[in-house]
Scaffold this motif. Structure first.
Motif, PDB file in Angstrom:
ATOM      1  N   VAL A   1      33.736   1.518  29.079  1.00 42.84           N
ATOM      2  CA  VAL A   1      35.078   1.868  28.421  1.00 42.84           C
ATOM      3  C   VAL A   1      35.726   2.770  29.454  1.00 42.84           C
ATOM      4  O   VAL A   1      35.391   3.806  29.671  1.00 42.84           O
ATOM      5  CB  VAL A   1      33.997   2.519  27.234  1.00 42.84           C
ATOM      6  N   TYR A   2      37.244   2.953  29.204  1.00 43.14           N
ATOM      7  CA  TYR A   2      38.046   3.899  29.803  1.00 43.14           C
ATOM      8  C   TYR A   2      38.465   4.659  28.880  1.00 43.14           C
ATOM      9  O   TYR A   2      38.428   4.395  27.370  1.00 43.14           O
ATOM     10  CB  TYR A   2      39.105   3.068  30.439  1.00 43.14           C
ATOM     11  N   LEU A   3      37.740   5.882  29.130  1.00 47.48           N
ATOM     12  CA  LEU A   3      38.555   7.025  28.156  1.00 47.48           C
ATOM     13  C   LEU A   3      39.706   8.373  28.545  1.00 47.48           C
ATOM     14  O   LEU A   3      39.489   8.528  29.576  1.00 47.48           O
ATOM     15  CB  LEU A   3      37.571   8.370  27.679  1.00 47.48           C
ATOM     16  N   LEU A   4      40.765   7.690  27.730  1.00 47.14           N
ATOM     17  CA  LEU A   4      42.053   8.536  28.838  1.00 47.14           C
ATOM     18  C   LEU A   4      42.218  10.438  28.171  1.00 47.14           C
ATOM     19  O   LEU A   4      42.402  10.885  27.506  1.00 47.14           O
ATOM     20  CB  LEU A   4      43.547   8.202  28.542  1.00 47.14           C
ATOM     21  N   ASN A   5      42.707  11.040  29.651  1.00 44.38           N
ATOM     22  CA  ASN A   5      42.655  12.752  29.111  1.00 44.38           C
ATOM     23  C   ASN A   5      44.500  12.477  29.197  1.00 44.38           C
ATOM     24  O   ASN A   5      45.128  12.340  29.812  1.00 44.38           O
ATOM     25  CB  ASN A   5      42.187  13.139  30.574  1.00 44.38           C
ATOM     26  N   THR A   6      44.958  12.347  27.681  1.00 44.59           N
ATOM     27  CA  THR A   6      45.965  12.761  26.922  1.00 44.59           C
ATOM     28  C   THR A   6      46.618  13.997  27.448  1.00 44.59           C
ATOM     29  O   THR A   6      47.771  14.023  26.926  1.00 44.59           O
ATOM     30  CB  THR A   6      46.294  11.793  26.105  1.00 44.59           C
TER      31      THR A   6
ATOM     32  N   GLU B   1      41.663  12.615  35.375  1.00 43.31           N
ATOM     33  CA  GLU B   1      43.087  11.385  34.758  1.00 43.31           C
ATOM     34  C   GLU B   1      42.276  11.006  33.795  1.00 43.31           C
ATOM     35  O   GLU B   1      42.762  10.529  32.278  1.00 43.31           O
ATOM     36  CB  GLU B   1      43.006  10.726  35.881  1.00 43.31           C
ATOM     37  N   GLY B   2      40.828  11.030  33.717  1.00 44.87           N
ATOM     38  CA  GLY B   2      39.988  10.358  32.173  1.00 44.87           C
ATOM     39  C   GLY B   2      38.679   9.970  33.220  1.00 44.87           C
ATOM     40  O   GLY B   2      37.837  10.311  34.111  1.00 44.87           O
ATOM     41  N   SER B   3      37.794   8.891  32.137  1.00 41.28           N
ATOM     42  CA  SER B   3      36.133   8.683  31.948  1.00 41.28           C
ATOM     43  C   SER B   3      36.752   7.740  32.264  1.00 41.28           C
ATOM     44  O   SER B   3      36.602   6.552  31.397  1.00 41.28           O
ATOM     45  CB  SER B   3      35.895   9.624  31.406  1.00 41.28           C
ATOM     46  N   ASN B   4      35.876   7.262  33.370  1.00 44.79           N
ATOM     47  CA  ASN B   4      34.841   5.664  33.157  1.00 44.79           C
ATOM     48  C   ASN B   4      33.534   6.189  33.201  1.00 44.79           C
ATOM     49  O   ASN B   4      32.933   6.491  33.284  1.00 44.79           O
ATOM     50  CB  ASN B   4      35.292   4.958  34.672  1.00 44.79           C
TER      51      ASN B   4
END
Length: 415
Positions: free
Chosen positions: A298-303, A314-317
């Motif tokens: 799952v990829y969570l994007l730092n917006t 930048e985001g979290s895998n």
């Protein structure tokens, strides 16, 4: 964490308050959620008849009562579908472990240790299968994978991914260089004098000798879990050779593990690479937002446009472990995060919470509606894309959707 600024996020960033979750679009109504789901076998009637018998045996083996499922077949006799007997709008898998009718418990398996073997309790095959049967995503078993044997392998690989991801203590580089055990690796490339599988196993047996970011860590888990599955769990010399040949085709087994389309939302993404498949993994598009199967990437994007400029944020895998839990590569949070904790971790980076203990006083408490919004896609003010990256067969066929998630490129399509 290999993400850069996205074109479609410019609008999102422009209207984002420093401490509030953006509210660009109204929440989805239940009727708009993805309702297709479950497992669908598609092949000849004779193979379907065999699959039906073997599916009955699998359900019996995993103690899944028939009355928990709905079963249907097409008029042509070439499709056989199974799904949980849950309401169509019920697409979440995060709480399956809390539903008493499923009687879920963790399962004991053995893993190699520094000396001999060790027994660990991990996600059960039963939970993996129930998650695949839930509404919210459709898993298609077609072609050479139209069999319960292929389904069993899918479940076994996912369980092995989770087992290896559950107790990790690699070192976070925090913007610095990666560090590798030079006996097996030279700057992320395995040395030719050591067997490939041994090089990856060493990363789990001597974790403190490795300093890696979460993007690399995620790929390491999948490569190792697949090598280990075909080498030890369910030995298959032919598949192992094919797997190793694909990984080493360019001499870089940690390059192109996932399909290029996973990153199609990046501002510098080259459309020419959109069709490039991953060496081991595939995209599964059109997945409901709270639908996760153990073993999903799952990829969570730092917006946040400010904190995402900090290297590594930048985001979290993340890998879904089952039981509503996501992995913790660095043991910062007792080896796992609940879903809301994982969302909160990424969101709090905008407030300077880069260490949950050291920076605890900077954390901003989110309301329940704000937390719910974080579970939406970035186009709707959230952090989670509506696709999952999943293990594929070694021969590059994947039971599941192979369409590229076009919403990543345009940023305005919700699933």
């Amino acid at each position: 964490m290999r993400i850069r600024v996205l074109p479609f996020l410019a609008v999102l960033f422009a209207g984002m308050a420093a401490s509030a979750v953006p509210s660009l679009v109204p929440p989805l109504r239940a009727a708009e959620l993805i309702t297709a789901g479950g497992i669908r076998f598609q092949c000849s009637p004779s193979l379907l008849a065999q699959a039906a018998q073997e599916m009955d045996a699998l359900l019996d083996e995993l103690a899944i009562p028939a009355d928990l499922l709905s079963k249907s077949s097409s008029a042509s006799g070439t499709q056989l579908s199974y799904r949980l007997r849950t309401p169509e709008h019920d697409t979440s898998t995060l709480d399956l472990v809390d539903r008493r009718e499923y009687a879920l418990a963790r399962e004991a398996i053995s893993l190699p240790a520094v000396r001999g073997m060790r027994v660990v309790n991990t996600v059960s095959r039963k939970e993996i299968l129930l998650a695949l049967l839930q509404h919210g995503r459709l898993t298609e078993m077609t072609g050479g994978s139209c069999s319960v044997a292929a389904l069993r392998e899918m479940i076994g690989i996912r369980q092995n991914v989770v087992a290896w991801a559950e107790h990790l203590e690699w070192i976070w580089p925090n913007g610095g260089p990666a560090r590798w055990n030079t006996k097996y690796w030279k700057e992320g490339t395995p040395v030719s004098t050591q067997p490939l599988a041994d090089a990856f196993l060493d990363m789990f047996l001597q974790q403190q000798r490795y300093t890696i970011g979460c993007y690399t860590a995620t790929k390491v888990v999948y490569v190792h879990a697949l090598l280990d599955y075909h080498r030890r769990v369910n030995p298959d010399a032919q598949k192992l050779r094919l797997l190793e040949s694909r990984l080493l085709a360019d001499g870089e087994p940690l390059v192109d593990v996932e399909p290029a389309g996973m990153w199609s939302f990046e501002d510098d993404f080259d459309p020419a690479g959109l069709s490039r498949p991953g060496k081991l993994l595939r995209l599964h598009a059109d997945v409901a937002m709270r639908n996760f199967v153990p073993g999903d990437w799952v990829y969570l994007l730092n917006t946040d446009p400010v904190s995402r400029r900090k290297t590594g944020y930048e985001g979290s895998n993340a890998i879904y472990l089952g039981g509503g839990r996501f992995d913790d590569y660095y043991n910062d949070h007792q080896h796992a995060y609940a879903y809301e904790e994982k969302l909160d971790e990424v969101y709090q980076w905008r407030h300077g919470v880069f260490n949950r203990r050291r920076d605890a006083q900077k954390r901003q408490v989110l309301s329940a509606p704000a937390m719910a919004r974080l579970s939406e896609s970035p186009a709707r003010g959230g952090l989670v894309f509506g696709f999952r990256v999943v293990p594929g067969d070694v021969d590059l066929t994947l039971p599941g959707s192979t369409r590229l998630p076009q919403q990543l490129a345009i940023g305005d399509r919700e699933n």
